[in-house]
Design an enzyme around this catalytic site. Structure first.
Site, PDB file in Angstrom:
ATOM      1  N   ASN A  50       0.862  -1.170   0.000  1.00 12.81           N
ATOM      2  CA  ASN A  50       0.000   0.000   0.000  1.00 12.81           C
ATOM      3  C   ASN A  50       0.903   1.225   0.000  1.00 12.81           C
ATOM      4  O   ASN A  50       1.967   1.195   0.613  1.00 12.81           O
ATOM      5  CB  ASN A  50      -0.880  -0.039   1.258  1.00 12.81           C
ATOM      6  CG  ASN A  50      -1.944   1.023   1.260  1.00 12.81           C
ATOM      7  OD1 ASN A  50      -1.656   2.204   1.399  1.00 12.81           O
ATOM      8  ND2 ASN A  50      -3.183   0.598   1.120  1.00 12.81           N
ATOM      9  N   CYS A  58       1.634  -8.843   4.675  1.00  8.06           N
ATOM     10  CA  CYS A  58       2.637  -9.830   4.263  1.00  8.06           C
ATOM     11  C   CYS A  58       1.912 -11.063   3.718  1.00  8.06           C
ATOM     12  O   CYS A  58       0.735 -11.299   4.016  1.00  8.06           O
ATOM     13  CB  CYS A  58       3.495 -10.234   5.455  1.00  8.06           C
ATOM     14  SG  CYS A  58       4.538  -8.911   6.101  1.00  8.06           S
ATOM     15  N   GLU A  60       2.356 -14.170   4.525  1.00  5.66           N
ATOM     16  CA  GLU A  60       1.978 -15.085   5.611  1.00  5.66           C
ATOM     17  C   GLU A  60       0.693 -14.627   6.281  1.00  5.66           C
ATOM     18  O   GLU A  60      -0.183 -15.449   6.595  1.00  5.66           O
ATOM     19  CB  GLU A  60       3.106 -15.162   6.657  1.00  5.66           C
ATOM     20  CG  GLU A  60       4.422 -15.658   6.104  1.00  5.66           C
ATOM     21  CD  GLU A  60       5.324 -14.563   5.553  1.00  5.66           C
ATOM     22  OE1 GLU A  60       6.546 -14.779   5.526  1.00  5.66           O
ATOM     23  OE2 GLU A  60       4.822 -13.476   5.143  1.00  5.66           O
ATOM     24  N   CYS A  94       5.234 -11.535  11.381  1.00  7.54           N
ATOM     25  CA  CYS A  94       4.599 -12.749  10.857  1.00  7.54           C
ATOM     26  C   CYS A  94       4.972 -13.969  11.680  1.00  7.54           C
ATOM     27  O   CYS A  94       4.155 -14.877  11.855  1.00  7.54           O
ATOM     28  CB  CYS A  94       4.952 -12.944   9.388  1.00  7.54           C
ATOM     29  SG  CYS A  94       3.995 -11.831   8.323  1.00  7.54           S
TER      30      CYS A  94
END
Length: 140
Positions: A50, A58, A60, A94
């Site tokens: 963005n 991400c 994940e 993540c």
């Protein structure tokens, strides 16, 4: 490194297919992730950038969202793939998100498609982690 399985090949294929759909116009670093969930299904996600950089997702995180939306709750195995020769390991955020839905023994395979995959447990990537099992259930 742990040996790769036939399931790993399926996870790699799913991660690579979704990686081709990544939206990464700012970093040009497309990442794909595929999760084998406790329901036996594979859920995949890609990174979505963005212009307001912290607002992206991400790969994940996107795969975890797909897993939850699909009704599964636990990660049995996860494969992350990206460009280059170095293994593309999950970022710190993540790793913590994966910990919410996986045990420290869960295998995470990180792969830069021009190099060799690296298979490590979540515990090796996030030692001494804090997870939901540390919290005391609330009384009803």
């Amino acid at each position: 490194m742990a040996s790769l399985t036939d399931m790993d090949a399926r996870l790699f294929a799913a991660a690579e297919a979704i990686r081709q759909k990544a939206y990464a116009p700012y970093s040009n670093f497309a990442v794909g992730a595929a999760i084998l969930a406790d329901d036996g299904q594979i859920y995949a996600g890609c990174n979505i950038e963005n212009a307001a950089y912290p607002q992206g997702n991400c790969a994940e995180t996107s795969a975890i969202a797909a897993m939850i939306a699909g009704g599964a709750r636990r990660i049995a195995r996860i494969y992350v793939t990206g460009p280059g020769a170095m293994p593309v390991t999950p970022c710190g955020g993540c790793r913590q998100r994966i910990r919410e839905f996986a045990d420290p023994e869960t295998v995470i395979i990180s792969h830069g498609v021009e190099g060799d995959p690296l298979a490590l447990s979540l515990g090796e990537l996030l030692p001494h982690s804090f997870g939901p099992d540390f919290l005391t259930p609330r009384a009803s």
